[in-house]
Design a protein around this motif. Sequence first.
Motif, PDB file in Angstrom:
ATOM      1  N   GLU A 169       0.934  -1.333  -0.045  1.00  0.00           N
ATOM      2  CA  GLU A 169      -0.009   0.170  -0.035  1.00  0.00           C
ATOM      3  C   GLU A 169       1.052   1.333   0.104  1.00  0.00           C
ATOM      4  O   GLU A 169       0.329   2.333  -0.035  1.00  0.00           O
ATOM      5  N   THR A 170       2.192   1.287  -0.076  1.00  0.00           N
ATOM      6  CA  THR A 170       2.796   2.461  -0.184  1.00  0.00           C
ATOM      7  C   THR A 170       2.658   3.207  -1.359  1.00  0.00           C
ATOM      8  O   THR A 170       2.639   2.278  -2.568  1.00  0.00           O
ATOM      9  N   VAL A 171       2.450   4.484  -1.211  1.00  0.00           N
ATOM     10  CA  VAL A 171       2.053   5.236  -2.594  1.00  0.00           C
ATOM     11  C   VAL A 171       3.448   5.407  -3.434  1.00  0.00           C
ATOM     12  O   VAL A 171       4.271   6.062  -2.680  1.00  0.00           O
ATOM     13  N   ALA A 176      -0.042  11.294  -7.186  1.00  0.00           N
ATOM     14  CA  ALA A 176      -0.549  11.225  -6.022  1.00  0.00           C
ATOM     15  C   ALA A 176       0.198  11.749  -4.941  1.00  0.00           C
ATOM     16  O   ALA A 176      -0.584  12.012  -3.949  1.00  0.00           O
ATOM     17  N   LEU A 177       1.477  11.463  -4.715  1.00  0.00           N
ATOM     18  CA  LEU A 177       2.094  11.767  -3.749  1.00  0.00           C
ATOM     19  C   LEU A 177       2.316  13.414  -3.319  1.00  0.00           C
ATOM     20  O   LEU A 177       2.152  14.070  -2.462  1.00  0.00           O
ATOM     21  N   ARG A 178       2.299  14.074  -4.656  1.00  0.00           N
ATOM     22  CA  ARG A 178       2.102  15.559  -4.798  1.00  0.00           C
ATOM     23  C   ARG A 178       1.024  15.931  -4.033  1.00  0.00           C
ATOM     24  O   ARG A 178       0.730  17.018  -3.101  1.00  0.00           O
ATOM     25  N   ARG A 179      -0.160  15.458  -4.487  1.00  0.00           N
ATOM     26  CA  ARG A 179      -1.405  15.638  -3.657  1.00  0.00           C
ATOM     27  C   ARG A 179      -1.584  15.387  -2.212  1.00  0.00           C
ATOM     28  O   ARG A 179      -2.147  16.169  -1.730  1.00  0.00           O
ATOM     29  N   GLU A 180      -0.990  14.227  -1.772  1.00  0.00           N
ATOM     30  CA  GLU A 180      -0.960  14.053  -0.630  1.00  0.00           C
ATOM     31  C   GLU A 180      -0.228  14.857   0.227  1.00  0.00           C
ATOM     32  O   GLU A 180      -0.603  15.513   1.342  1.00  0.00           O
ATOM     33  N   LEU A 181       1.209  15.374  -0.204  1.00  0.00           N
ATOM     34  CA  LEU A 181       1.993  16.190   0.370  1.00  0.00           C
ATOM     35  C   LEU A 181       1.278  17.659   0.489  1.00  0.00           C
ATOM     36  O   LEU A 181       1.357  18.631   1.474  1.00  0.00           O
ATOM     37  N   GLY A 183      -1.814  18.193   0.805  1.00  0.00           N
ATOM     38  CA  GLY A 183      -2.939  17.743   1.937  1.00  0.00           C
ATOM     39  C   GLY A 183      -2.210  18.138   3.241  1.00  0.00           C
ATOM     40  O   GLY A 183      -3.039  18.451   4.499  1.00  0.00           O
ATOM     41  N   ILE A 184      -1.295  17.337   3.636  1.00  0.00           N
ATOM     42  CA  ILE A 184      -0.381  17.615   4.717  1.00  0.00           C
ATOM     43  C   ILE A 184      -0.100  18.934   5.066  1.00  0.00           C
ATOM     44  O   ILE A 184      -0.380  19.177   6.211  1.00  0.00           O
ATOM     45  N   ARG A 185       0.354  19.692   4.077  1.00  0.00           N
ATOM     46  CA  ARG A 185       0.783  21.261   4.475  1.00  0.00           C
ATOM     47  C   ARG A 185      -0.657  21.851   5.024  1.00  0.00           C
ATOM     48  O   ARG A 185      -0.386  22.733   5.700  1.00  0.00           O
ATOM     49  N   ARG A 186      -1.894  21.520   4.279  1.00  0.00           N
ATOM     50  CA  ARG A 186      -2.944  22.236   4.570  1.00  0.00           C
ATOM     51  C   ARG A 186      -3.333  21.766   6.075  1.00  0.00           C
ATOM     52  O   ARG A 186      -3.915  22.457   6.979  1.00  0.00           O
ATOM     53  N   ARG A 187      -3.268  20.440   6.174  1.00  0.00           N
ATOM     54  CA  ARG A 187      -4.096  19.957   7.646  1.00  0.00           C
ATOM     55  C   ARG A 187      -2.893  20.009   8.884  1.00  0.00           C
ATOM     56  O   ARG A 187      -3.494  20.115   9.810  1.00  0.00           O
ATOM     57  N   GLY A 188      -1.830  19.948   8.509  1.00  0.00           N
ATOM     58  CA  GLY A 188      -0.701  19.996   9.506  1.00  0.00           C
ATOM     59  C   GLY A 188      -0.602  18.503  10.138  1.00  0.00           C
ATOM     60  O   GLY A 188       0.140  18.403  10.974  1.00  0.00           O
ATOM     61  N   TYR A 189      -0.789  17.395   9.406  1.00  0.00           N
ATOM     62  CA  TYR A 189      -0.797  15.992   9.932  1.00  0.00           C
ATOM     63  C   TYR A 189      -0.987  15.178   8.742  1.00  0.00           C
ATOM     64  O   TYR A 189      -1.595  15.636   7.731  1.00  0.00           O
TER      65      TYR A 189
END
Length: 250
Positions: A169-171, A176-181, A183-189
Motif C-alpha cells: 500500500e505504499t504510494v 498522487a504523492l504531490r496531492r498527499e503532500l 494535503g499534509i501542508r494544509r492539515r498539519g498532519y
Amino acid sequence: MANSPSGDSMLQRVVRVLETFGPDRTLQTAAQIARRAELPRSTAHRIVDDLVAAGLLERDDEHRVRLGLHLWELALRGSTALRLRQASLPHMERVQTRLREHTQLAVLEQDEALFLERLSHPDAGANITRIAGRLPLHASSSGLVLLAFADPAVRERVLAGALPAVSAETVTDAAALRRELAGIRRRGYTVAPGSVEAVSTGVAVPIRDRGQVAAALSVVLPRAADTAPAIEALHTAASAIESDLIASRP
C-alpha cells in the motif's frame, strides 16, 4: 588527503568503512568490511586499525569490530539532534503513556527519514522502525511530513527519483504523492494506513524550530484504531516541544 587509484580520498574511504555498519550489522570482521565497502583488504585493514587506535571503532576478542563509544561521544557534542531529542523525550513519554503505542521522532537526513528516538509499549503492535534506522521519505508517516515541509528542491528531487514500495500500500505514484503532500501542508498532519506494514497506521505531525520544520513526531497504531486521539496527542506534544526548543536556545 591522498586519493586512491579510483579517485576516492582517504576521508571518503573512511566514511565507506563506517557506513558498512547498520542496525542489523553491528559487528564485522575487517574482511567483511573490505567487501562491503568495496575496498582492497589491505586498505580496509589499515583503516580499521587506525579507527580502532582512535577509539572510533572497537575490537573484540575475536578481532571483530564495532562502532566505538568515542564515535558516539563526538557525534553528540553540540549536535542539533541531541537538543531536539532532549526537548522531545518528556513529551514523547506522555504520548506513549496515553496511547500505549509506538511513539517516534524522525528528522530529514540525506533524503531519508532518520529516526532519532522510539518509545514502545509491550502491548504495542508491529513496527519495523529502529533508533538510528532509516525509511524512504514517501513510505512512512514521519517521512511524508518531512517531505511535505522540505525545501521544494528536496521534494522535487525525491519525487523525480525511485519511489520503491515498502508494502503493498505504499504510494509510489509521484502525482498522487504531490496531492498527499499538499494535503499534509494544509492539515498539519498525515495519516498513512498500511504504508509500511499492512496491519498498522502511521500518524505524524511536524515539529518546528525557528519557524522551520525540524522533525516529525509520529505514532504507529493498529490498522483499525481511531486516529483522532493520536492526532490530538501529537499536536499537543509538538506544541510543547516547540516551546521547549525556544527555551533551550543559546
